[in-house]
Motif scaffolding. Structure first.
Motif, PDB file in Angstrom:
ATOM      1  N   ILE A  46       0.837  -1.213   0.000  1.00 54.44           N
ATOM      2  CA  ILE A  46       0.000   0.000   0.000  1.00 54.44           C
ATOM      3  C   ILE A  46       0.866   1.256   0.000  1.00 54.44           C
ATOM      4  N   GLU A  47       1.962   1.261   0.847  1.00 54.91           N
ATOM      5  CA  GLU A  47       2.874   2.426   0.939  1.00 54.91           C
ATOM      6  C   GLU A  47       3.554   2.666  -0.400  1.00 54.91           C
ATOM      7  N   ALA A  48       4.006   1.562  -1.054  1.00 56.95           N
ATOM      8  CA  ALA A  48       4.660   1.689  -2.371  1.00 56.95           C
ATOM      9  C   ALA A  48       3.688   2.254  -3.397  1.00 56.95           C
ATOM     10  N   HIS A  49       2.450   1.790  -3.346  1.00 59.60           N
ATOM     11  CA  HIS A  49       1.431   2.269  -4.268  1.00 59.60           C
ATOM     12  C   HIS A  49       1.190   3.772  -4.104  1.00 59.60           C
ATOM     13  N   GLU A  50       1.101   4.226  -2.831  1.00 63.84           N
ATOM     14  CA  GLU A  50       0.871   5.641  -2.537  1.00 63.84           C
ATOM     15  C   GLU A  50       2.044   6.494  -3.021  1.00 63.84           C
ATOM     16  N   ASN A  51       3.261   5.974  -2.821  1.00 61.21           N
ATOM     17  CA  ASN A  51       4.464   6.720  -3.274  1.00 61.21           C
ATOM     18  C   ASN A  51       4.458   6.891  -4.786  1.00 61.21           C
ATOM     19  N   LEU A  52       4.088   5.842  -5.502  1.00 61.99           N
ATOM     20  CA  LEU A  52       4.056   5.927  -6.962  1.00 61.99           C
ATOM     21  C   LEU A  52       2.970   6.886  -7.422  1.00 61.99           C
ATOM     22  N   LYS A  53       1.847   6.919  -6.704  1.00 66.72           N
ATOM     23  CA  LYS A  53       0.782   7.870  -7.030  1.00 66.72           C
ATOM     24  C   LYS A  53       1.278   9.299  -6.832  1.00 66.72           C
ATOM     25  N   PHE A  54       2.095   9.530  -5.697  1.00 66.06           N
ATOM     26  CA  PHE A  54       2.668  10.867  -5.457  1.00 66.06           C
ATOM     27  C   PHE A  54       3.614  11.248  -6.581  1.00 66.06           C
ATOM     28  N   CYS A  55       4.492  10.294  -6.976  1.00 62.26           N
ATOM     29  CA  CYS A  55       5.452  10.554  -8.063  1.00 62.26           C
ATOM     30  C   CYS A  55       4.714  10.895  -9.350  1.00 62.26           C
ATOM     31  N   SER A  56       3.650  10.194  -9.636  1.00 64.53           N
ATOM     32  CA  SER A  56       2.885  10.439 -10.843  1.00 64.53           C
ATOM     33  C   SER A  56       2.303  11.844 -10.844  1.00 64.53           C
ATOM     34  N   GLY A  57       1.728  12.225  -9.675  1.00 60.04           N
ATOM     35  CA  GLY A  57       1.144  13.570  -9.581  1.00 60.04           C
ATOM     36  C   GLY A  57       2.194  14.664  -9.707  1.00 60.04           C
ATOM     37  N   PHE A  58       3.331  14.438  -9.034  1.00 61.00           N
ATOM     38  CA  PHE A  58       4.423  15.452  -9.069  1.00 61.00           C
ATOM     39  C   PHE A  58       4.937  15.635 -10.489  1.00 61.00           C
ATOM     40  N   LEU A  59       5.154  14.528 -11.210  1.00 59.28           N
ATOM     41  CA  LEU A  59       5.683  14.577 -12.568  1.00 59.28           C
ATOM     42  C   LEU A  59       4.714  15.260 -13.511  1.00 59.28           C
ATOM     43  N   ARG A  60       3.396  14.986 -13.318  1.00 57.31           N
ATOM     44  CA  ARG A  60       2.409  15.652 -14.168  1.00 57.31           C
ATOM     45  C   ARG A  60       2.435  17.158 -13.951  1.00 57.31           C
ATOM     46  N   GLU A  61       2.430  17.587 -12.654  1.00 53.35           N
ATOM     47  CA  GLU A  61       2.447  19.030 -12.344  1.00 53.35           C
ATOM     48  C   GLU A  61       3.724  19.675 -12.824  1.00 53.35           C
ATOM     49  N   TYR A  62       4.861  18.982 -12.611  1.00 50.46           N
ATOM     50  CA  TYR A  62       6.159  19.513 -13.027  1.00 50.46           C
ATOM     51  C   TYR A  62       6.201  19.731 -14.531  1.00 50.46           C
ATOM     52  N   SER A  63       5.724  18.732 -15.268  1.00 45.51           N
ATOM     53  CA  SER A  63       5.740  18.804 -16.734  1.00 45.51           C
ATOM     54  C   SER A  63       4.827  19.918 -17.245  1.00 45.51           C
ATOM     55  N   GLN A  64       3.660  20.063 -16.596  1.00 50.67           N
ATOM     56  CA  GLN A  64       2.714  21.092 -17.020  1.00 50.67           C
ATOM     57  C   GLN A  64       3.240  22.504 -16.763  1.00 50.67           C
ATOM     58  N   ASN A  65       4.067  22.642 -15.675  1.00 46.75           N
ATOM     59  CA  ASN A  65       4.551  23.980 -15.277  1.00 46.75           C
ATOM     60  C   ASN A  65       5.815  24.403 -16.031  1.00 46.75           C
ATOM     61  N   LEU A  66       6.473  23.494 -16.702  1.00 41.09           N
ATOM     62  CA  LEU A  66       7.685  23.855 -17.450  1.00 41.09           C
ATOM     63  C   LEU A  66       7.321  24.664 -18.679  1.00 41.09           C
ATOM     64  N   GLU A  67       7.915  25.892 -18.753  1.00 40.35           N
ATOM     65  CA  GLU A  67       7.663  26.761 -19.892  1.00 40.35           C
ATOM     66  C   GLU A  67       8.968  27.385 -20.350  1.00 40.35           C
ATOM     67  N   ASP A  68       9.091  27.591 -21.623  1.00 46.47           N
ATOM     68  CA  ASP A  68      10.250  28.331 -22.146  1.00 46.47           C
ATOM     69  C   ASP A  68      10.204  29.769 -21.630  1.00 46.47           C
TER      70      ASP A  68
END
Length: 544
Positions: free
Chosen positions: A269-291
């Protein structure tokens, strides 16, 4: 007064012990007999410079020991030295070392020299001719001022102290003035450099932070693609997180049946939650990157400025500290200059007040001393002599503003002129005797020694010199080395100096206590031999 002297192994003296008397002590003998050796021994034990060649027998040291007796008045003048009524001073001179003792305790040469000023004054022929030089005249006048005006010595000492400090301050100011002209240019450049660094406003860690931001902006497209791809693999449709959700449901069901699976269940369960956090962080990070080309230019410009300053100054933070320290030092020098200027003005005011006091005393005492010396010269068969102490103003120096010179006229047909140009040898001797007599009257020392003060004096003048010395000896102890029978006849104690030629040449001395011995010694002085005529003449001198 000098009570006695013991001399061992000194120049041509093997061993000699003499006891002196208060009043007038005279030393006579043939030319070259060694009278001056005894005088040199006294001078040596009282602090004169001496070489090891004075040692008679090189196998042992030379020794001179002198004993002083002090009156109550003497002890009062010597209170700073804390002496007993009897003082013993000795000096041992070896080939490799010298030892000076005061009442048995080792002391340095300066202590004895200081004590000598209160005990003893030796006046030699050389001193007579030296003292005609104007540079010594202010010292003679000041010696009289010190002993006849209690405030003069204090004022002179304070003036000399302040003048030395004034000279030091003046030198420092001159050096600072020279430095400050250079420092003004350096100050402008330092301020420019400091302003350049302060304007840049670089802070600790800024360069590292900017380089990190530059790496992001320079690789933004790659970062955006990479992080979005990772996000989609984790959290997209049919991604890792969806598959893990189904697996988690199955594991939970199994764990309900067997409690042994609970620990694995919790970890999953802990591993699953961590991967969900990583997924959310990567999505937000990618969306916020701008030239941001503008920011990229700003960073490059800022890093370019930092690099430029580093090339110019090295470590910019250390450079700023050093530049600030140097500027503070220069500003401190400027501040010191103002302080020293103020100090110089204060000292200038103080020494001006003091040299005016000194000059006022000198003018007053110069007139007083001149009158006293003229009075003494009259007694010394210089009835037409006039004496004046001329004082002219000069630029202040360590002695003040007074330029002092002794002027004399020995007859009515000549005007006052410098002593060195007017007085003959005999006249100089009498002038110096007059000065010494005046000084003795103001209690300078308790013992005065005259080495052939009668040089160049003859006839009636010799009688006047004899009278003057005899009169002086009523107040203080006087020693005289003389070849004049009329002077020797006035002594309270007569010492005859001779050389023994038995084996080695040695100086001998005998105190003449027998009246016949005194008579014959004076007769020999008068004619070079003892005969009926010289003895008769000697008797007349002793009677008078």
């Amino acid at each position: 007064m000098i009570k006695s002297i013991l001399i061992k192994n000194f120049i041509l003296i093997d061993e000699l012990f003499l006891e002196f008397e208060n009043g007038f002590n005279v030393l006579t003998g043939e030319t070259g007999a060694g009278k001056s050796i005894i005088l040199k021994a006294i001078d040596t034990v009282m602090g004169a410079r001496v070489q090891k060649d004075v040692i008679f027998n090189k196998d042992k040291p030379a020794l001179i020991e002198i004993t002083f007796l002090h009156s109550k008045k003497d002890l009062n003048n010597l209170k700073d030295f804390d002496l007993a009524p009897e003082t013993v001073i000795s000096r041992e001179i070896g080939l490799n070392s010298q030892k000076i003792r005061l009442n048995g305790a080792l002391v340095n040469l300066e202590t004895i020299k200081e004590l000598r000023e209160h005990l003893l004054d030796i006046h030699s022929q050389n001193q007579s001719y030296t003292y005609v030089l104007p540079k010594y005249h202010i010292e003679l006048l000041d010696a009289y001022c010190k002993n006849s005006d209690s405030s003069f010595s204090k004022n002179l000492s304070e003036y000399e102290k302040n003048y030395r400090e004034f000279s030091d301050v003046s030198k420092k100011l001159a050096q600072l003035k020279e430095n400050n002209s250079k420092n003004l240019q350096e100050t402008d450049f330092l301020k420019f450099q400091i302003n350049e660094l302060d304007s840049a406003a670089i802070f600790e860690g800024e360069e590292e932070a900017l380089n990190g931001e530059l790496d992001v902006l320079s690789n933004i497209q790659s970062l955006k693609e990479t992080t979005y791809s990772l996000y989609y693999s984790l959290g997209g449709d049919d991604g890792v997180c969806d598959a893990l959700s189904k697996m988690k449901a199955a594991l939970c069901g199994a764990a309900d049946c067997d409690k042994k699976l609970e620990e694995v269940q919790n970890a999953f369960i802990e591993a699953h939650e961590n991967l969900k956090f990583c997924s959310g962080f990567l999505r937000e990070y990618s969306q916020n990157l701008e030239d941001n080309p503008q920011r990229l230019n700003e960073i490059n410009e800022r890093l370019s400025l930092i690099l430029k300053l580093k090339r110019k100054y090295g470590d910019v933070f250390e450079a700023r500290e050093n530049l600030g320290r140097r500027l503070s030092e220069i500003e401190s020098d400027f501040s010191s200059f103002d302080e020293l200027e103020l100090k110089k003005a204060q000292l200038e005011k103080e020494i001006e007040s003091l040299y005016k006091k000194l000059s006022e005393t000198r003018h007053k005492k110069a007139r007083e001393l001149s009158d006293m010396i003229v009075c003494e010269l009259r007694k010394l068969e210089l009835s037409k002599a006039e004496f004046e102490i001329r004082i002219k103003e000069k630029q202040p120096d360590i002695k003040g503003i007074d330029d002092v010179e002794f002027l004399i006229s020995t007859n009515v047909s000549t005007a006052l002129a410098p002593l060195a140009k007017v007085a003959s040898g005999g006249e100089i001797s009498r002038v110096m005797l007059a000065i010494k007599t005046v000084f003795a009257k103001v209690d300078m020392v308790s013992t005065v020694i005259f080495d052939e003060i009668d040089t160049g004096v003859s006839g009636k003048a010799s009688g006047a010199v004899a009278d003057e010395i005899a009169k002086l000896s009523e107040d203080i102890q006087v020693f005289a080395i003389t070849h004049q029978p009329i002077i020797a006849a006035r002594a309270n104690a007569h010492f005859y100096i001779s050389k023994s030629q038995d084996g080695a040449t040695k100086v001998c001395a005998k105190k003449l206590t027998d009246e016949k011995e005194k008579l014959e010694a004076i007769a020999a002085l008068a004619s070079g031999e003892v005969n009926s005529i010289s003895v008769s003449f000697a008797k007349e001198l002793l009677k008078s």
